[in-house]
Design a protein around this motif. Sequence first.
Motif, PDB file in Angstrom:
ATOM      1  N   HIS A  59      -2.722  -5.926  -8.933  1.00  0.00           N
ATOM      2  CA  HIS A  59      -2.203  -6.524  -7.694  1.00  0.00           C
ATOM      3  C   HIS A  59      -2.947  -7.797  -7.311  1.00  0.00           C
ATOM      4  CE1 HIS A  59      -5.770  -4.351  -6.394  1.00  0.00           C
ATOM      5  NE2 HIS A  59      -5.840  -5.221  -5.410  1.00  0.00           N
ATOM      6  N   GLU A 238       1.298  -4.443  -2.899  1.00  0.00           N
ATOM      7  CA  GLU A 238       0.077  -4.664  -2.118  1.00  0.00           C
ATOM      8  C   GLU A 238       0.401  -5.468  -0.853  1.00  0.00           C
ATOM      9  OE1 GLU A 238      -2.936  -3.598  -2.247  1.00  0.00           O
ATOM     10  OE2 GLU A 238      -4.184  -5.070  -1.219  1.00  0.00           O
ATOM     11  N   ASP A 271       3.667  -3.334  -8.197  1.00  0.00           N
ATOM     12  CA  ASP A 271       2.621  -4.355  -8.314  1.00  0.00           C
ATOM     13  C   ASP A 271       2.703  -5.044  -9.678  1.00  0.00           C
ATOM     14  OD1 ASP A 271       1.603  -2.359  -9.925  1.00  0.00           O
ATOM     15  OD2 ASP A 271      -0.468  -2.642  -9.272  1.00  0.00           O
ATOM     16  N   ASN A 372      -1.593   2.949  -1.071  1.00  0.00           N
ATOM     17  CA  ASN A 372      -0.945   1.746  -1.608  1.00  0.00           C
ATOM     18  C   ASN A 372       0.104   2.047  -2.694  1.00  0.00           C
ATOM     19  OD1 ASN A 372      -2.317   2.207  -4.045  1.00  0.00           O
ATOM     20  ND2 ASN A 372      -4.080   1.014  -3.365  1.00  0.00           N
TER      21      ASN A 372
END
Length: 525
Positions: A59, A238, A271, A372
């Motif tokens: 990310h 992210e 990501d 996340n």
Amino acid sequence: MNPFPPKYQSRTSKAAPIYNASGLRANASELPLAVYNLGMALRSLPRSKSLGVMITASHNDWRDNGVKVAVDGHIPNALDEKKIVSLMLDVQDPPPPNTHKAPLTVGVDNRYSSLYLCRILCLGWGGSTRFIGLCSTPQLHLFSSQSYPNHKTFNLSISDLRSHWTNNLTLAYESLLHTPKRQTLHVDCSNGVASIVIEPLVRSLNYLTLVLHNTGGGTGGGKEADCNTILNEKCGSEYVQKSKKPPKLYDSSDTYKFREDSNNDIWCSVDGDVDRIVFYKVISTASPLIDDASIKLFDGDRLTCLVVKYLKRVTVNLSLNIGAVQTGYANGASTRYLEDVLKVRVLCTKTGVKHLHEAASKFDVGVYFEANGHGSVVFSPYVLKLLTFDYKDERLKAEVKILKNIVKLCNEYVGCAVADMLLCLVAVDEIGWDGVEEFYADLVSSTTKFFVADKNLVECNGDETKVLQPKGMQEELDEAMREVGGGGRCFVRKSNTEDCVRIYAEGEDDKVVRLLEDKVRVILG
Ligand code: NG1
Ligand code: ZN
């Protein structure tokens, strides 16, 4: 310059990039020597192991890069990680010869520096390699686990490996669909390799229309001036998870607008190396400006609840010990929901998938997601054994059939955003995203960065929710939490992937969180 007030100063050092639980990561220009040394270090890992490396910084900013190592498909265990670190720091001269029989499986993301660093790593390795090219980190883990010369898939071409992966996911997903009905999912590919990885699925999935956005994955993902699609910048999981905003849409042909009429559309963002995923719905906005739009986020915490709830439902008769693993970043409301409503045990570990994955293997079925969106489901050898039996009872037979397909879908080595995407779509089928929204109300939270000259000054306890060094800092943080009240919770820890200390603050409203975060910033200096 020392980052902390004098009372916290004990030592200062600006260390060279070093391998840790999240791999090796730094600005690409600082990496060549470390990457070369890492390649050489791999020569000294046991010859019986099947090794792989993924050149990626996940990310991170497009200017960064890094390496993630796979040992027999897995993230290196503590022993192998320690060995890699010590060999990188104490390079032998002359280096040991490379006597590995199995080639090193190598994959890259689309950063401008990836091929260059890949070449340097291979020079350090000095043995045979099997180059996968552009791929996701979970694919690299999977493909590298199969690189023994005697493995049944060893002679498969790279394109066969990729088709096998696509077909496997398609079959597992479609077998799990309760009532096959066509649905649409918008996917923000973060201008990373996701567009390349997911594209074959767009064609093979019969009931799911995947609309790919931010597909600059083949064009360098942020190659200075000549590239207008920038990897991970204002897009990707992210950005979406931390800013709680929809992604910027880069493709000039992309006509999608985050407007009132897009209210019920379901989106997900992954990501740069496709091992994280978050889902979201856009909340009505009359303004044409993307910055005015907000989202209803289904982050890793909510996905954990969704998957646990689903697994409990489909294995009711098998009565398995299902558990969840989170980190300190998990929203407190999600932990309460898992424990009090879903009635499962929740373990809290250090940040980093490696730790969550290990802890998840303590259950029959362990579900883990970082907030996340890094996550997966881990099945114990006991459960895998159960699946091999022939059941007379029709209910057990049906449950085993479902579980077999879930096992087939999930990447056993490391969480895969594509597998998670399909698993969550299956799991949500019965309750719908509105049902997921109703699980619990999130506490307000914020995760921010604090830039320091030496992040290593901060040392934490086992699950990284308390500061041990500098001495006295935790007492000040405790005091701050007491002062703000309102369910205020905070912790600080050094990042493993960026040169910063991260601050997490949570509370019952914005005011508490802002106040708490401000107090933490003052404490940090
Ligand atoms: P660091 O930089 O150590 O906080 C970040 C994420 C981790 C994990 C790793 C690896 C946060 C707060 N931290 O680690 O959860 O995903 O990257 O990608 O999101
Ligand atoms: Zn990643």
